[in-house]
Design a protein around this motif. Sequence first.
Motif, short mmCIF file in Angstrom:
data_model
loop_
_atom_site.label_atom_id
_atom_site.label_comp_id
_atom_site.label_asym_id
_atom_site.label_seq_id
_atom_site.Cartn_x
_atom_site.Cartn_y
_atom_site.Cartn_z
N ASP A 140 29.65 59.09 34.94
CA ASP A 140 30.86 59.82 35.36
C ASP A 140 31.48 60.57 34.19
O ASP A 140 31.89 61.73 34.32
CB ASP A 140 31.87 58.85 35.97
N ALA A 141 31.54 59.91 33.04
CA ALA A 141 32.14 60.54 31.85
C ALA A 141 31.12 61.32 31.04
O ALA A 141 31.48 62.00 30.08
CB ALA A 141 32.79 59.47 30.98
N SER A 151 30.41 56.22 20.69
CA SER A 151 30.05 56.92 21.92
C SER A 151 29.89 58.40 21.62
O SER A 151 30.51 58.94 20.69
CB SER A 151 31.13 56.73 22.99
N ARG A 152 29.05 59.06 22.40
CA ARG A 152 28.86 60.49 22.26
C ARG A 152 28.78 61.11 23.65
O ARG A 152 28.10 60.58 24.55
CB ARG A 152 27.56 60.80 21.50
N SER A 153 29.42 62.25 23.82
CA SER A 153 29.34 62.97 25.09
C SER A 153 28.05 63.77 25.16
O SER A 153 27.47 64.13 24.13
CB SER A 153 30.54 63.91 25.23
N PHE A 154 27.60 64.02 26.37
CA PHE A 154 26.43 64.87 26.56
C PHE A 154 26.67 65.79 27.74
O PHE A 154 27.45 65.49 28.64
CB PHE A 154 25.16 64.04 26.77
N GLU A 155 25.99 66.92 27.73
CA GLU A 155 26.02 67.86 28.86
C GLU A 155 24.84 67.62 29.78
O GLU A 155 24.98 67.51 30.99
CB GLU A 155 26.00 69.30 28.34
N THR A 294 22.07 66.46 35.86
CA THR A 294 22.68 65.69 34.78
C THR A 294 21.64 65.11 33.83
O THR A 294 21.81 65.14 32.61
CB THR A 294 23.53 64.53 35.35
N ALA A 295 20.55 64.56 34.38
CA ALA A 295 19.58 63.85 33.55
C ALA A 295 18.21 63.90 34.20
O ALA A 295 18.07 64.06 35.41
CB ALA A 295 20.01 62.39 33.35
N ALA A 296 17.19 63.75 33.36
CA ALA A 296 15.81 63.67 33.83
C ALA A 296 15.02 62.76 32.92
O ALA A 296 15.40 62.52 31.76
CB ALA A 296 15.17 65.07 33.88
N LEU A 297 13.92 62.24 33.44
CA LEU A 297 13.02 61.38 32.68
C LEU A 297 11.75 62.15 32.35
O LEU A 297 11.30 62.99 33.13
CB LEU A 297 12.66 60.14 33.49
N LEU A 298 11.13 61.80 31.22
CA LEU A 298 9.94 62.51 30.77
C LEU A 298 9.02 61.55 30.04
O LEU A 298 9.47 60.63 29.36
CB LEU A 298 10.37 63.66 29.85
N GLY A 299 7.72 61.75 30.17
CA GLY A 299 6.75 60.90 29.48
C GLY A 299 6.76 59.49 30.02
O GLY A 299 6.96 59.25 31.22
N ASP A 300 6.55 58.52 29.12
CA ASP A 300 6.46 57.11 29.54
C ASP A 300 7.72 56.63 30.24
O ASP A 300 7.66 55.69 31.04
CB ASP A 300 6.20 56.22 28.33
N ALA A 301 8.86 57.22 29.95
CA ALA A 301 10.09 56.80 30.62
C ALA A 301 10.00 57.01 32.13
O ALA A 301 10.57 56.25 32.92
CB ALA A 301 11.29 57.58 30.07
N ALA A 302 9.24 58.02 32.54
CA ALA A 302 9.07 58.31 33.96
C ALA A 302 7.79 57.75 34.53
O ALA A 302 7.73 57.38 35.71
CB ALA A 302 9.08 59.83 34.19
#
Length: 449
Positions: A140-141, A151-155, A294-302
């Motif tokens: 959400d944030a 903490s760090r914000s991301f786009e 907002t986000a996607a997975l790539l490589g072994d993470a997916a």
Amino acid sequence: MKIGDTGVVTIAGGGLAGALLAAMLAAQGLRVEVFERHADPRLGDPPDGRSINLALAERGCHALRLAGLDDAVDEFVLPMTGRMMHDREGRLTPQPYGAAGERIWSSNRAQLNCVLLNGAEATGRVDLHFGRRIETVDWDARQLHFSDGESRSFEVLIGADGGGSVVRRAMASHTDIGAREELLEHGYRELSIPPAADGGFAMDARSLHIWPRGGFMLIALPNLDGSFTATLFLPKDGDPGFSALGDWPAQQAFMQREFPDAVPLMTDMQAEFRDNPVGLLGTIRCRQWHLGGTAALLGDAAHAIVPFHGQGMNAAFEDCEVMGRLVRDRDRDWSEVFAQYQALRRDNANAIADMALENYRVMRESVADPRFLLRKALEHELERRFGDRFIARYSLVMFHRLPYAEVFRRGNTQAAILETLLDGADGLDDISFDQARRLVEAELAPIRS
């Protein structure tokens, strides 16, 4: 959010896939931040007991060429033109991979990672942060919370943080992404073969060495310094199994019985059995690879896969190539890019996962079977005669860039043709190549270049 309106793309994971993706996104004019939980590999040694060898094949080579990093990688890779099979008596049987000139490359993991990180950093658009372990993600944030309390914000967030991906687990806790982790009943332990006394290789350096033993196997890949990195794949439980090898006498007896020609070359075997952990092997599949834009997975993470087709890194590099291509249009939304990326890659990832599992059985069992050798000989002959339509599935995976899902489908058709032709045959002289031509032309369309 549109690609062109993005200030910074955040990548979780600075391993092979994360570093290459950073370089490719930066080449499209995007600014990138990479957060990696480990220390900078350019400043120290890789962790003991973790595989330092990778099989770099055409799919991965193609991605490196696109990133302009192929020349740097060429300096430390070694060509392997086939398998070298070792039986229990130490007899050797070479098995070429495919057509003349086809080869895969033994690559040092740490060196490759360093080249990719240097390439990303050299763009001037990538900031690398090491020793930053992500603990949680606040969707959400749009904030990353690190283990040090910061903490760090991301786009936009891309999870390239491996099989144990924190980003994937955070996505799964936010919504049902259909994530499944399928552990193999086998594990692995890293061993080694040092250089010979004269500093050269103790075995043929142009081969991937395999000791197939039915339910388990040992493999070894060459390194530039004359050593080999060996890996013992064995059931975790049972006899034989890692659980039955609890002390050095049991370990030594097992290795001497099963791999008598390898043991004299493994001068550090006792210490490596003591110090190197038994690693886990498994497959990860996800129904959903992204959260909107907002986000996607790539490589072994997916889509982590078992290592028995040498395609984990190569498949991840294909992910990077696709993602890098899709972001070229700055007017597109990230949600559209991520949805198209998933559509292009998910079925292919599932296909190579299935083929990798199947290839484990082939490597540890079938490669030592005379019937398998006849089948391979027929594959080579059909490829020689009908190479515009028939190419062995292994070769299509390793030496071509046909989509994995298409390779899988085509491989099933070719397997049926082989079974028909081999029915009642004891050798190539028993094969009707007129029948082979009819089957190949009827069942297989010409292969796209």
